[in-house]
Design a protein around this motif. Sequence first.
Motif, PDB file in Angstrom:
ATOM      1  N   ARG A  56       0.844  -1.213   0.000  1.00  0.00           N
ATOM      2  CA  ARG A  56       0.000   0.000   0.000  1.00  0.00           C
ATOM      3  C   ARG A  56       0.876   1.258   0.000  1.00  0.00           C
ATOM      4  N   GLU A  57       1.869   1.280   0.890  1.00  0.00           N
ATOM      5  CA  GLU A  57       2.700   2.481   1.046  1.00  0.00           C
ATOM      6  C   GLU A  57       3.501   2.814  -0.204  1.00  0.00           C
ATOM      7  N   SER A  58       3.864   1.787  -0.945  1.00  0.00           N
ATOM      8  CA  SER A  58       4.740   2.016  -2.092  1.00  0.00           C
ATOM      9  C   SER A  58       3.944   2.334  -3.357  1.00  0.00           C
ATOM     10  N   GLY A  59       2.632   2.235  -3.280  1.00  0.00           N
ATOM     11  CA  GLY A  59       1.826   2.478  -4.471  1.00  0.00           C
ATOM     12  C   GLY A  59       2.102   1.467  -5.564  1.00  0.00           C
ATOM     13  N   ALA A  60       2.430   0.248  -5.163  1.00  0.00           N
ATOM     14  CA  ALA A  60       2.666  -0.799  -6.156  1.00  0.00           C
ATOM     15  C   ALA A  60       1.335  -1.297  -6.710  1.00  0.00           C
ATOM     16  N   GLN A  61       1.408  -1.920  -7.861  1.00  0.00           N
ATOM     17  CA  GLN A  61       0.186  -2.477  -8.474  1.00  0.00           C
ATOM     18  C   GLN A  61       0.184  -3.999  -8.479  1.00  0.00           C
ATOM     19  N   GLY A  62       1.307  -4.584  -8.072  1.00  0.00           N
ATOM     20  CA  GLY A  62       1.391  -6.031  -8.021  1.00  0.00           C
ATOM     21  C   GLY A  62       2.631  -6.438  -7.239  1.00  0.00           C
ATOM     22  N   ILE A  63       2.630  -7.691  -6.792  1.00  0.00           N
ATOM     23  CA  ILE A  63       3.772  -8.201  -6.019  1.00  0.00           C
ATOM     24  C   ILE A  63       4.406  -9.370  -6.763  1.00  0.00           C
ATOM     25  N   ILE A  64       5.718  -9.285  -6.938  1.00  0.00           N
ATOM     26  CA  ILE A  64       6.454 -10.456  -7.407  1.00  0.00           C
ATOM     27  C   ILE A  64       7.202 -11.014  -6.207  1.00  0.00           C
ATOM     28  N   ASP A  65       6.816 -12.195  -5.784  1.00  0.00           N
ATOM     29  CA  ASP A  65       7.466 -12.832  -4.637  1.00  0.00           C
ATOM     30  C   ASP A  65       8.627 -13.670  -5.156  1.00  0.00           C
ATOM     31  N   TYR A  66       9.807 -13.285  -4.728  1.00  0.00           N
ATOM     32  CA  TYR A  66      11.039 -13.904  -5.237  1.00  0.00           C
ATOM     33  C   TYR A  66      11.558 -14.895  -4.208  1.00  0.00           C
ATOM     34  N   CYS A  67      11.761 -16.119  -4.641  1.00  0.00           N
ATOM     35  CA  CYS A  67      12.255 -17.134  -3.719  1.00  0.00           C
ATOM     36  C   CYS A  67      13.519 -17.752  -4.283  1.00  0.00           C
ATOM     37  N   LEU A  68      14.591 -17.684  -3.519  1.00  0.00           N
ATOM     38  CA  LEU A  68      15.806 -18.398  -3.915  1.00  0.00           C
ATOM     39  C   LEU A  68      15.470 -19.891  -3.969  1.00  0.00           C
ATOM     40  N   GLN A  69      15.983 -20.548  -4.983  1.00  0.00           N
ATOM     41  CA  GLN A  69      15.662 -21.966  -5.166  1.00  0.00           C
ATOM     42  C   GLN A  69      15.974 -22.773  -3.889  1.00  0.00           C
ATOM     43  N   PHE A  70      15.081 -23.658  -3.527  1.00  0.00           N
ATOM     44  CA  PHE A  70      15.240 -24.548  -2.377  1.00  0.00           C
ATOM     45  C   PHE A  70      15.163 -23.829  -1.026  1.00  0.00           C
ATOM     46  N   CYS A  71      14.708 -22.570  -1.029  1.00  0.00           N
ATOM     47  CA  CYS A  71      14.500 -21.890   0.253  1.00  0.00           C
ATOM     48  C   CYS A  71      13.121 -22.276   0.762  1.00  0.00           C
ATOM     49  N   HIS A  72      13.093 -23.331   1.597  1.00  0.00           N
ATOM     50  CA  HIS A  72      11.806 -23.902   1.986  1.00  0.00           C
ATOM     51  C   HIS A  72      10.919 -22.911   2.747  1.00  0.00           C
ATOM     52  N   THR A  73      11.520 -22.113   3.634  1.00  0.00           N
ATOM     53  CA  THR A  73      10.665 -21.294   4.507  1.00  0.00           C
ATOM     54  C   THR A  73       9.934 -20.208   3.723  1.00  0.00           C
ATOM     55  N   TYR A  74      10.650 -19.491   2.855  1.00  0.00           N
ATOM     56  CA  TYR A  74       9.958 -18.474   2.054  1.00  0.00           C
ATOM     57  C   TYR A  74       9.033 -19.124   1.031  1.00  0.00           C
ATOM     58  N   ASN A  75       9.455 -20.257   0.525  1.00  0.00           N
ATOM     59  CA  ASN A  75       8.673 -20.929  -0.506  1.00  0.00           C
ATOM     60  C   ASN A  75       7.320 -21.398   0.046  1.00  0.00           C
ATOM     61  N   ILE A  76       7.352 -21.945   1.251  1.00  0.00           N
ATOM     62  CA  ILE A  76       6.084 -22.399   1.844  1.00  0.00           C
ATOM     63  C   ILE A  76       5.279 -21.195   2.341  1.00  0.00           C
ATOM     64  N   GLU A  77       5.971 -20.198   2.879  1.00  0.00           N
ATOM     65  CA  GLU A  77       5.243 -19.002   3.339  1.00  0.00           C
ATOM     66  C   GLU A  77       4.535 -18.301   2.175  1.00  0.00           C
ATOM     67  N   ALA A  78       5.048 -18.485   0.976  1.00  0.00           N
ATOM     68  CA  ALA A  78       4.421 -17.873  -0.207  1.00  0.00           C
ATOM     69  C   ALA A  78       2.991 -18.375  -0.416  1.00  0.00           C
ATOM     70  N   VAL A  79       2.700 -19.574   0.097  1.00  0.00           N
ATOM     71  CA  VAL A  79       1.326 -20.098  -0.006  1.00  0.00           C
ATOM     72  C   VAL A  79       0.376 -19.181   0.763  1.00  0.00           C
ATOM     73  N   LYS A  80       0.786 -18.808   1.976  1.00  0.00           N
ATOM     74  CA  LYS A  80      -0.034 -17.895   2.784  1.00  0.00           C
ATOM     75  C   LYS A  80      -0.088 -16.499   2.173  1.00  0.00           C
ATOM     76  N   LEU A  81       1.058 -16.065   1.654  1.00  0.00           N
ATOM     77  CA  LEU A  81       1.141 -14.724   1.087  1.00  0.00           C
ATOM     78  C   LEU A  81       0.227 -14.608  -0.138  1.00  0.00           C
ATOM     79  N   ARG A  82       0.256 -15.638  -0.958  1.00  0.00           N
ATOM     80  CA  ARG A  82      -0.616 -15.641  -2.144  1.00  0.00           C
ATOM     81  C   ARG A  82      -2.085 -15.534  -1.726  1.00  0.00           C
ATOM     82  N   LYS A  83      -2.441 -16.317  -0.724  1.00  0.00           N
ATOM     83  CA  LYS A  83      -3.832 -16.311  -0.264  1.00  0.00           C
ATOM     84  C   LYS A  83      -4.220 -14.914   0.246  1.00  0.00           C
ATOM     85  N   ALA A  84      -3.313 -14.291   1.011  1.00  0.00           N
ATOM     86  CA  ALA A  84      -3.589 -12.951   1.539  1.00  0.00           C
ATOM     87  C   ALA A  84      -3.735 -11.947   0.395  1.00  0.00           C
TER      88      ALA A  84
END
Lengths: 430, 430
Positions: free
Chosen positions: A366-394
């Motif tokens: 909201r603060e940045s006035g962005a129009q979309g989010i690209i969630d970047y995950c380093l390959q095999f980074c399990h914690t961000y990769n799984i957290e992306a499931v929640k982030l996508r839903k939100a």
Amino acid sequence: MNEQFQVKTAPELWTKLDMDVERFSNVPPALTGAFTDVFLSQENRPQEMSYFDDMVSNIFSGRIQEIYDAQQEGRPVVGTFCVYVPEEIIHAADGICVGLCGGSQFSIPDAEKILPRNICPMVKSAFGFKAGRICPFYQVVDFVYGETTCDAKKKTWELLDEYVPTHVMEIPQMKRERDKRLWVEEVKDFKVVIEEKTGKEVTEAELKISIETMNAKRKAMQRLNSLRHHNPSPISGRDMLLVQQIAFYDIPERFTKKVNDLCAELETRIIKENFVAPKGTTRLMVSGTPMALPNWKVHNIIEKSGAVIVNEESCIGTRYYKDTIATDGANMDQMLEKLTERYMKIDCSCFTPNDDRIDQVIKEFRESGAQGIIDYCLQFCHTYNIEAVKLRKACEKEGIPFLAIESDYSPEDVGQLQTRIEAFIEQIED
Amino acid sequence: MNEQFQVKTAPELWTKLDMDVERFSNVPPALTGAFTDVFLSQENRPQEMSYFDDMVSNIFSGRIQEIYDAQQEGRPVVGTFCVYVPEEIIHAADGICVGLCGGSQFSIPDAEKILPRNICPMVKSAFGFKAGRICPFYQVVDFVYGETTCDAKKKTWELLDEYVPTHVMEIPQMKRERDKRLWVEEVKDFKVVIEEKTGKEVTEAELKISIETMNAKRKAMQRLNSLRHHNPSPISGRDMLLVQQIAFYDIPERFTKKVNDLCAELETRIIKENFVAPKGTTRLMVSGTPMALPNWKVHNIIEKSGAVIVNEESCIGTRYYKDTIATDGANMDQMLEKLTERYMKIDCSCFTPNDDRIDQVIKEFRESGAQGIIDYCLQFCHTYNIEAVKLRKACEKEGIPFLAIESDYSPEDVGQLQTRIEAFIEQIED
């Protein structure tokens, strides 16, 4: 702007640092080429970026010489891999803290001779730099301080210790009172290790100054990030990323001044309506895992696809500077507790639960006035990769366009990423 | 030996448990086939294995009915994924603890609709069983208790909680005094959750009995493992694996009795020189990650290649039973502290440093009379995969033949594994 940009060499210094000079000699020309392509191809860059360009030019020479000279004076030089390691304490001991996260494909073959292939490229790159003696920063540190924020890093430090003395700070996995108690003890241990190196105790006065110095650095970066949120953007995402990467290599006081100089220029540019991206350019925010120097891959693809990046929710991004340390600690114990409280606010996906991060991403969107989010995950980074499931839903709930990408440092997926990112931008523009 | 072995069905019970009965109906025949191929194809199995075969036959029917009936009586039913969750406390509350680790490819497509593909198959399989409602154990538990032993599990519990109430126990990442303090508090929290479910406090007397019950179970398994170390082997590695898998599903007292019955038979067999593998059969030990039911893939390949497995250094193996709890705790606090001390001895690769495990693997290698070690790593299990680097080095130093394999649950790599394992066995025989 430096028209004859070149990453400088320092073979004599590198020899003193016991580097594989012959192999490393290939790196500066390659970095010169990449930097020229990614950064110098941009038009109408802020003048004050020239300082950060010079930092890149001197990254293997002048900056290493500065650190080497400091070390010769007995100042401790500590390598770290994570924004959870409290650099205020290093700085209070008149030491130097350098980020050792690896951002390059160059060192990965060295790592893969020893480590499994299917772990995070950042960890492999970092380990490979030391194993191959092909990074002057690794060669100049007295010791490194790892932490336990992910499986791959935690276990790699055990192996790294065979090459360079490696201490490990235990970062708990939750954020309750009992975790805080453990964490404060880890911070105290960290201080002892630094003091043992210098042979003298860090005083309250020294820590107070250091906390203020680092707070000022973080505030300058907050100011800069706030200015870059202006629509249209007065600075590119690539340039912002570079500044945020240099934050891990530079002298804090000098860096803060240069960031504030850049802020002043951006303020003038905003008044003069001198922007880097015309009104109507698609504004994207990047969230997720850090992009260590010289990992410019995704930013380069996004901005060459015609969008502009207006925020990085990342350790090399807002997680590094969104919080400052309360300065009302009356004694050393209180100061270290308040320091710990600040570090506990960093919302790495290594914590469970970590819903604060989801809220923070939406807030930054909201603060940045962005129009979309690209969630970047380093390959095999399990914690961000799984957290992306929640982030996508939100994001779906909030109606925010969301694209999750997972990538390593190889050029192999560039074409595929480009196609997906272009499609994402088109979808937003429709 | 049961000549008409069949995994039984219980569609009415499954319907009561809100399962996807239609899909799940495919599982019992598939398991019947796999079990027949892997286990019933063996010759001269111990008679007492018939109990464990029956357990498999009843695993989705009779055993589920037992648990369901217990639950109807108000006894708590807790699902767990890890040997760090203290089942003594569940048992003291007259509850039932069932292992929910997933060992099957069947549920992985369900998981991959939500989770990243490149995480551990055991975590995906476990999650998929719940997401698809295709495992009666998941459907019968009151809640599950996860832990923080790896990145993939830690973050998956956050998502699992949307399907079934999921508590999480923080397991620290080091084993110092401060970690122990945190750990004891986690154990106390665990006890509170169980007590809240039953509505009454666990007494010292109940916990004491439960500790003795579980100690007896672990001692029976130690006894069995010690007997199977006899050269030549009186029991196959496959049968041993099965017993160790059933340990997570059965009533402790009944299981202990049946293990001791099996031990008595093996003692007689040793005296009578009635072995399952002729003298001279290559003896291998397996170390590494757990093999959850019905993951028999690697054991099946190894033993069908002509070797016999004589030890599992694994959570479904010695890590589950090598240590017992000291019974001299004078009060509840002391008992819980001694319980925690026992759990702290389990040497999962999630800890750093974890050199005790390397020593333990070498010790078990010597004790089991193995001639080589096959280190088994579930795909994408970073901690065991990186620790294998140290383990390989230690084995090289000791002159122990060592083969590291990484695998998932798919049949795709069976041919390749077979080739590598056969070559490893030939190398030992030379």
